[in-house]
Design a protein around this motif. Structure first.
Motif, mmCIF file in Angstrom:
data_model
loop_
_atom_site.group_PDB
_atom_site.id
_atom_site.type_symbol
_atom_site.label_atom_id
_atom_site.label_comp_id
_atom_site.label_asym_id
_atom_site.label_seq_id
_atom_site.Cartn_x
_atom_site.Cartn_y
_atom_site.Cartn_z
ATOM 1 N N GLY A 22 0.821 -1.212 -0.030
ATOM 2 C CA GLY A 22 0.084 -0.690 0.105
ATOM 3 C C GLY A 22 0.663 1.217 0.132
ATOM 4 N N ILE A 23 0.245 2.492 0.091
ATOM 5 C CA ILE A 23 0.768 3.444 -0.490
ATOM 6 C C ILE A 23 1.542 4.046 1.227
ATOM 7 N N GLY A 24 2.927 4.173 1.169
ATOM 8 C CA GLY A 24 3.432 4.445 2.335
ATOM 9 C C GLY A 24 4.104 3.462 2.827
ATOM 10 N N ILE A 25 4.437 2.573 2.181
ATOM 11 C CA ILE A 25 4.955 1.308 2.529
ATOM 12 C C ILE A 25 6.368 0.473 2.233
ATOM 13 N N ASP A 28 3.808 5.281 -3.740
ATOM 14 C CA ASP A 28 4.481 6.561 -3.797
ATOM 15 C C ASP A 28 4.272 7.584 -4.597
ATOM 16 N N ALA A 67 1.779 7.458 -6.867
ATOM 17 C CA ALA A 67 0.785 8.280 -7.057
ATOM 18 C C ALA A 67 0.554 9.828 -7.333
ATOM 19 N N ARG A 68 1.793 10.306 -6.864
ATOM 20 C CA ARG A 68 1.690 11.593 -6.652
ATOM 21 C C ARG A 68 2.110 12.715 -8.148
ATOM 22 N N PHE A 90 -8.035 10.055 -10.839
ATOM 23 C CA PHE A 90 -7.357 10.067 -9.925
ATOM 24 C C PHE A 90 -8.011 8.897 -8.662
ATOM 25 N N ASP A 91 -9.455 9.669 -8.947
ATOM 26 C CA ASP A 91 -10.369 9.095 -7.420
ATOM 27 C C ASP A 91 -10.199 7.564 -7.681
ATOM 28 N N TYR A 110 -7.278 5.443 -7.088
ATOM 29 C CA TYR A 110 -6.930 5.171 -5.742
ATOM 30 C C TYR A 110 -7.927 5.848 -5.212
ATOM 31 N N SER A 152 -9.343 4.245 -2.776
ATOM 32 C CA SER A 152 -9.160 4.482 -0.778
ATOM 33 C C SER A 152 -8.036 4.526 -0.777
ATOM 34 N N PRO A 153 -7.852 5.140 0.823
ATOM 35 C CA PRO A 153 -6.108 5.247 1.136
ATOM 36 C C PRO A 153 -5.654 3.869 1.590
ATOM 37 N N THR A 154 -5.972 3.268 1.600
ATOM 38 C CA THR A 154 -5.199 1.542 1.456
ATOM 39 C C THR A 154 -5.201 0.461 0.506
ATOM 40 N N PHE A 189 -1.184 8.722 7.815
ATOM 41 C CA PHE A 189 -0.437 8.831 6.526
ATOM 42 C C PHE A 189 -1.661 8.520 5.286
ATOM 43 N N LEU A 197 -3.312 14.467 -2.125
ATOM 44 C CA LEU A 197 -3.194 13.887 -3.688
ATOM 45 C C LEU A 197 -4.608 14.008 -4.913
#
Lengths: 153, 623
Positions: free
Chosen positions: A28-31, A90, A93-94, A129-130, A133, A135-137, B372, B380
């Motif tokens: 996932g994001i951030g991992i 990450d 995504a950005r 984008f929506d 992504y 969901s945040p997870t 986060f 985003l």
């Protein structure tokens, strides 16, 4: 968005790969960047700093293996799309949010998208984008799947 | 007639023979005639160098790298074994030497004028397949700059990047030489690293992995120097990398390190250059970059800013209110929609700053994963809705390009007055950079002084005396701002000569000084800092230990070639040797040239109940 016809097969195949993937590869994001376990604390930093000129990241060297242990592949493969998205979650995504960037260009290359369609590709990813992504997870395999759906649509 | 016939007959005979295999004895005789065992290029392929005890030895420690059991010490035996192995018939169940050693094979083919078609295995298909897969366009050296506040590196690092004809830069292949250090940490890590206790290996990985590691995690900018190498040069280099696959060499921090092995790869590409001969005995990554620039091997320079650099540069180019709000958005104190007003381009830049900063916080583990993910995706989403591209990229600060830096060995000569005696002085400092050395090319506030030694000859003395030996002198002064609050610290250890009360005679004291504090940027160029220091002394009397505690405050001010370092410190020694030591003074330097500077020190100090004043002037030259 039929103009992205060529890479559809590559992406769809890549999206299908995750069934066989390990759970740990589904990131996932951030991992993704947390793979790197650094030493922390001032003292260990100083000890390490005086010796660690070019050691690089040892954890990484082990997991990636040496030249002998890893086949030297340069050919586009579906596995590469999965690996790329997983290792650059990450960043990708950005860049999708910003509508441009090297990660999007690299993804386009990995799925062999002709160069003249890449700007359009980046724009359409930004617009969706929506959906990508949702969901945040969201995980890397889901991101590949969602991108494949957008390209197919 | 006969004269014309003989060559024709010979040519005809050669054509018949051409299908015949070569005989090891013939090739060996030809190799002997050409003295290939002593040929520079052959020795480079084997990594053979003369040792201090006069014998030649390969720097590679792995027996798998050699075909002859004596290969480590004997390039001639290795040559004979290679000729034999290359001519061996192909066996189905054994990997042929040509597959394993395509660089040595190519060397023999070229130097002995062989026809590959007459070899049992004309080429290494394993290598050719990999080479086609890579599709190399050019090669570059990547240099992640030094960053003192991470364990990864003080001296920086160098790795090789093979850029492909079709791929983006981040999808290049990175070829990295690094030590496998396992789980060791702390002292074991330090000792083994310096003494060659870890195996070093080449490894190959997508370049994005190294970029994620350096520019995102370590907050280190990455400089890329594209090399002026022809496609044939790059092929020769990759042939050699292929031979180094899976090969272990003991990793020595100071000499047999990444920078050293990188020079070998360039030498394999361009045997005429002999770069590793030109390298100093202590190879520092920055030296490699300079050696390559000076050899005219650098074509083009690219720069990839780290997340921290991007945060600072973006914040500096937008109104302060926007930067402050971007910070609050990244911290979750305001919703991302707060940035969205009438100006989509400015809002995009603000959100991009918030995104950079949030990512940097996550990499530093200042934000939990659970907090986060939704915050990142939320920002985003707002950013994607703006539908505009990012503002123009941040441009590279050319004044700090690593190739602009002074050389790392410093020699200083000068003189001055200390107390009531004049003196002349000489200093030798093998590595690497202190705060008053010429600043271009180095990271501001970072100092690594290593093994510097200064001798002085005071008037009236029969012989010179050791003034100071600085085994290690480190400074990591990273300015704090609203975004980042790194600690600043310093470590000094060595032997110093100090004046002692009761007549003002001098003594040599061993010292270990450790300070922690904080540092801020000056409104103009430079920084100021404050630390609290613990200073341990071992003195040559009984009792012999003293521990001092106290503050230090100082600044580093830059104005063009002029650098000034005013410092005030006070240290109260407790225990068996009580004294209040203090000093106030200013040191400075004026760079005449990249590798030449004037330096001075002025100080008034109290040491062990003795007051003295010192004024010194030096010329520093860098080699």
């Amino acid at each position: 968005m039929k103009k992205f016809l060529l890479p559809v097969a590559a992406l769809v195949a890549a999206a299908g790969l995750h069934a066989a993937d390990d759970l740990k590869q589904n990131v996932g994001i951030g991992i993704g960047t947390m793979i790197f376990e650094g030493q922390s604390g001032l003292l260990s930093q100083i000890c390490a700093a005086t010796t660690n000129g070019c050691f690089g990241n040892q954890t990484f060297a082990i997991t990636t293996g040496t030249l002998g242990a890893r086949p030297w592949t340069g050919i586009v493969s579906n596995g590469e799309v999965q690996t790329f998205v997983r290792e650059n979650m990450d960043q990708l995504a950005r860049e999708i949010a910003a509508g441009q960037g090297e990660s999007i260009d690299t993804l386009a290359e990995l799925i062999a998208l002709p160069a003249d369609q890449r700007a359009e590709f980046a724009k359409s990813l930004q617009a969706k984008f929506d959906t990508i992504y949702d969901s945040p997870t969201v995980t890397s395999t889901e991101v590949v799947e969602h991108i494949a759906q957008i390209v197919k649509a | 007639m006969l004269r014309r016939l003989v060559p024709a007959l010979l040519a005809a005979a050669a054509a018949v023979v051409s299908a015949e295999p070569y005989l090891p004895g013939d090739l060996q005789a030809e190799a002997d005639r050409l003295a290939l065992a002593d040929d520079r290029e052959w020795l480079t392929l084997l990594h053979v160098e003369p040792t201090w005890y006069g014998l030649r030895r390969s720097m590679v420690d792995d027996p798998a790298f050699f075909l002859s059991p004596r290969g480590v010490h004997d390039p001639a035996a290795e040559l004979a074994a290679t000729i034999e192995a290359v001519l061996k018939p192909v066996e189905a169940d054994a990997r042929h030497a040509v597959q394993r050693f395509p660089a040595r094979t190519a060397y023999l083919v070229r130097r002995l004028g062989l026809d590959p078609a007459r070899l049992p295995m004309p080429r290494s298909e394993e290598f050719e397949e990999a080479y086609r897969g890579l599709g190399p366009r050019s090669a570059a050296i990547a240099f992640p700059t030094a960053y003192m506040n991470t364990p990864a590196s003080m001296f920086g690092h160098t790795l090789l990047v093979i850029r492909s004809r079709v791929r983006t830069g981040m999808a290049s292949q990175a070829i990295n030489y690094a030590a496998l250090t396992g789980e060791d940490g702390g002292v074991a890590f330090a000792v083994k690293g310096v003494l060659g206790g870890y195996p070093g290996h080449f490894s190959l990985m997508p370049y994005w992995q190294k970029l994620n590691e350096y520019s995102d995690l370590d907050q280190r900018d990455v400089w890329e120097y594209e090399l002026a190498l022809s496609p044939e040069d790059i092929r020769r280099m990759l042939l050699h990398v292929w031979e180094m696959r899976g090969i272990r060499s003991d990793y020595w921090f100071f000499d047999e390190n990444c920078a050293y092995y990188l020079l070998y790869l360039i030498d394999a590409a361009r045997p005429d250059l002999r770069l590793h001969d030109a390298a100093p005995p202590w190879v520092i990554p920055l030296d490699t970059v300079r050696i390559l620039c000076e050899a005219g091997l650098v074509d083009e320079v690219e720069w990839r800013p780290s997340l921290a650099t991007k945060v600072k540069a973006r914040a500096a180019r937008m109104p302060a209110e926007r930067a402050a709000r971007a910070r609050r958005i990244a911290l979750g104190e305001e919703p991302p929609t707060a940035a969205v007003d009438g100006d989509p381009a400015a809002a995009a830049d603000e959100l991009d700053l918030a995104i950079d900063y949030l990512q940097a916080l996550r990499n530093r583990r200042k934000v939990e994963q659970a907090a986060f993910q939704p915050r990142f995706v939320g920002i985003l989403q707002a950013r994607a809705r703006l539908g505009v591209p990012a503002r123009e990229a941040i441009s590279a600060p050319t004044d700090v390009a690593p190739d602009q830096g002074h050389r790392s060995l410093r020699l200083g000569f000068g003189g001055g007055i200390s107390g009531d005696k004049t003196f002349i002085s000489a200093e030798w400092r093998p590595a690497y950079h202190d705060l008053l050395d010429p600043a271009p090319g180095y990271v501001e506030g970072a100092q690594i002084d290593f093994m510097g030694i200064e001798g002085r000859w005071y008037e009236g003395d029969a012989r010179p005396t050791l003034e100071r030996w600085e085994a290690i002198g480190l400074r990591s002064f990273s300015p704090r701002d609203v975004f980042f609050t790194p600690p600043s610290w310093k470590v000094d250890t060595g032997i110093t000569r100090e004046l002692v009360g009761g007549g003002g005679h001098s003594e040599h004291h061993a010292f270990l000084d450790f300070g922690v504090g904080a540092c801020w940027s000056l409104p103009w160029s430079g920084l100021w800092y404050a630390t609290v220091d613990a200073d341990l002394r071992i003195v040559d009397t009984d009792p012999s230990l003293a521990l001092g505690l106290g503050p230090e405050i100082g600044a580093v001010v830059r104005a063009g070639p002029l650098s000034l370092n005013p410092v005030a410190r006070w240290s109260s020694f407790v225990g068996e040797l009580p004294a209040d030591n203090w000093s106030i003074g200013v040191s400075g330097s004026y760079a005449l040239h990249r590798d030449l500077a004037f330096a001075f020190d002025l100080a008034r100090e109290a040491t062990w109940d003795w007051l003295s004043t010192t004024a010194a002037l030096r010329v520093n030259a860098y080699f």
